[in-house]
Design an enzyme around this catalytic site. Structure first.
Site, mmCIF file in Angstrom:
data_model
loop_
_atom_site.group_PDB
_atom_site.id
_atom_site.type_symbol
_atom_site.label_atom_id
_atom_site.label_comp_id
_atom_site.label_asym_id
_atom_site.label_seq_id
_atom_site.Cartn_x
_atom_site.Cartn_y
_atom_site.Cartn_z
ATOM 1 N N LYS A 27 0.823 -1.218 0.000
ATOM 2 C CA LYS A 27 0.000 0.000 0.000
ATOM 3 C C LYS A 27 0.852 1.262 0.000
ATOM 4 O O LYS A 27 0.649 2.159 -0.796
ATOM 5 C CB LYS A 27 -0.852 0.053 1.278
ATOM 6 C CG LYS A 27 -2.251 -0.402 1.119
ATOM 7 C CD LYS A 27 -3.018 -0.229 2.426
ATOM 8 C CE LYS A 27 -2.270 -0.875 3.550
ATOM 9 N NZ LYS A 27 -2.409 -0.573 4.872
ATOM 10 N N ARG A 102 -10.495 1.243 8.388
ATOM 11 C CA ARG A 102 -9.919 -0.066 8.658
ATOM 12 C C ARG A 102 -10.942 -1.041 9.224
ATOM 13 O O ARG A 102 -10.628 -2.203 9.460
ATOM 14 C CB ARG A 102 -8.798 0.098 9.655
ATOM 15 C CG ARG A 102 -7.471 -0.415 9.107
ATOM 16 C CD ARG A 102 -6.421 -0.031 10.026
ATOM 17 N NE ARG A 102 -5.186 -0.707 9.906
ATOM 18 C CZ ARG A 102 -4.111 -0.131 9.397
ATOM 19 N NH1 ARG A 102 -4.164 1.053 8.860
ATOM 20 N NH2 ARG A 102 -2.981 -0.765 9.429
ATOM 21 N N ARG A 137 11.159 -5.737 6.039
ATOM 22 C CA ARG A 137 10.863 -4.325 5.764
ATOM 23 C C ARG A 137 11.695 -3.374 6.641
ATOM 24 O O ARG A 137 11.888 -3.609 7.822
ATOM 25 C CB ARG A 137 9.377 -4.068 5.995
ATOM 26 C CG ARG A 137 8.986 -2.627 5.738
ATOM 27 C CD ARG A 137 7.546 -2.525 5.432
ATOM 28 N NE ARG A 137 6.717 -2.536 6.623
ATOM 29 C CZ ARG A 137 5.408 -2.241 6.603
ATOM 30 N NH1 ARG A 137 4.818 -1.948 5.461
ATOM 31 N NH2 ARG A 137 4.704 -2.274 7.706
ATOM 32 N N ARG A 170 10.295 -1.385 11.898
ATOM 33 C CA ARG A 170 9.158 -0.898 12.688
ATOM 34 C C ARG A 170 8.867 -1.838 13.857
ATOM 35 O O ARG A 170 8.948 -3.049 13.692
ATOM 36 C CB ARG A 170 7.914 -0.798 11.797
ATOM 37 C CG ARG A 170 7.768 0.565 11.160
ATOM 38 C CD ARG A 170 6.688 0.584 10.138
ATOM 39 N NE ARG A 170 5.402 0.033 10.587
ATOM 40 C CZ ARG A 170 4.296 0.108 9.869
ATOM 41 N NH1 ARG A 170 4.310 0.704 8.690
ATOM 42 N NH2 ARG A 170 3.169 -0.402 10.305
ATOM 43 N N ARG A 181 -1.496 -8.734 13.287
ATOM 44 C CA ARG A 181 -1.998 -7.665 12.397
ATOM 45 C C ARG A 181 -2.718 -8.266 11.191
ATOM 46 O O ARG A 181 -3.737 -7.754 10.733
ATOM 47 C CB ARG A 181 -0.839 -6.774 11.923
ATOM 48 C CG ARG A 181 -0.315 -5.862 13.024
ATOM 49 C CD ARG A 181 0.986 -5.228 12.635
ATOM 50 N NE ARG A 181 0.860 -4.305 11.519
ATOM 51 C CZ ARG A 181 1.871 -3.997 10.708
ATOM 52 N NH1 ARG A 181 3.052 -4.527 10.865
ATOM 53 N NH2 ARG A 181 1.681 -3.139 9.738
#
Ligand code: AMP
Length: 224
Positions: A27, A102, A137, A170, A181
């Site tokens: 995204k 969300r 990531r 993160r 998540r």
């Protein structure tokens, strides 16, 4: 960049777009590419929250305990942030909303508000690929640009190509948090696809095949 029918990106009508996809589906990266292409801002609710945490604001301290656990920040907090941000001047010519709504409660409030949305883009990636992507990531601490240890390496290790900021993992990209998540995405966010499909607003793109290919497919899909 030229649009297929010869218009430049600036001549394309304003685009008010929601990006709906699992964490790690790309995204943020696609939002960055679309934002450059259309010349409209990306409003990322996750980035707004992380900035507030970094700056030690009151909102940041509320948000931190939810984010670090991989949980959603309460709806009323999020709705307030988004409403204020979308009424700022730079959103008048369009925007890309990344990370909101969300869940159905947020979608419902948005639907009943004075904020208009043109299209909702969903990028489909399977869970296995997502776990692989999120596990590698990296994110710039300063500007939020994302990288990957294998798929999108920075020119210089540990340093952001854009702003020279430090690249970090993160807190919510740890393996146990990633799984929770993803589960939350499937149970709470995915039903929004049906909500927007029923309104004829949903555009679906498969995001399995790399960044550039996905951007191409997204632009094609948004044109129709
Ligand atoms: P993201 O960068 O979009 O993955 O967001 C990171 C985290 O911020 C999420 O896991 C949530 O804890 C929180 N967050 C971002 N957007 C929302 C939202 N619309 N509603 C609730 N929590 C959110």
């Amino acid at each position: 960049m030229l649009w297929h029918d010869g218009r430049t990106e600036r001549q394309v009508l304003t685009l008010k777009l929601i990006l709906l996809a699992a964490p790690g589906a790309g995204k943020g990266t696609q939002a960055e590419n679309l934002s450059k292409h259309f010349g409209i801002p990306t409003i990322s609710t996750g980035a707004i929250l992380r900035k507030n945490i970094a700056e030690g604001t009151e909102l940041g301290s509320i948000a931190k305990k939810y984010i670090d656990d991989g949980k959603f920040v309460p709806d009323e907090v999020m709705i307030d942030i988004v409403r204020k941000r979308l009424h700022e001047d730079d959103c008048k010519g369009g925007f890309i909303l990344d990370g909101f709504p969300r869940n159905l409660a947020q979608a419902d409030v948005l639907d009943k508000s004075d904020i208009e949305i043109d299209k909702v883009l969903t990028i489909e990636v399977d869970d296995e690929t997502i776990i692989e992507r999120l596990s590698g990531r990296l994110e710039c601490e300063e500007c939020g640009t994302t990288y990957h240890t294998v798929y999108r390496k920075p020119k210089k290790e540990g340093v952001c190509d854009n702003c020279g900021g430090k690249l970090i993992v993160r807190a919510d990209d740890k393996p146990e948090i990633i799984k929770s998540r993803l589960a939350t995405y499937h149970s709470q966010t995915e039903p929004l696809k049906e909500f927007y499909r029923a309104k004829g607003m949903l555009v679906t793109v498969i995001g399995q095949n790399g960044i550039e290919k996905t951007t191409e497919k997204v632009l094609e899909a948004l044109e129709n």
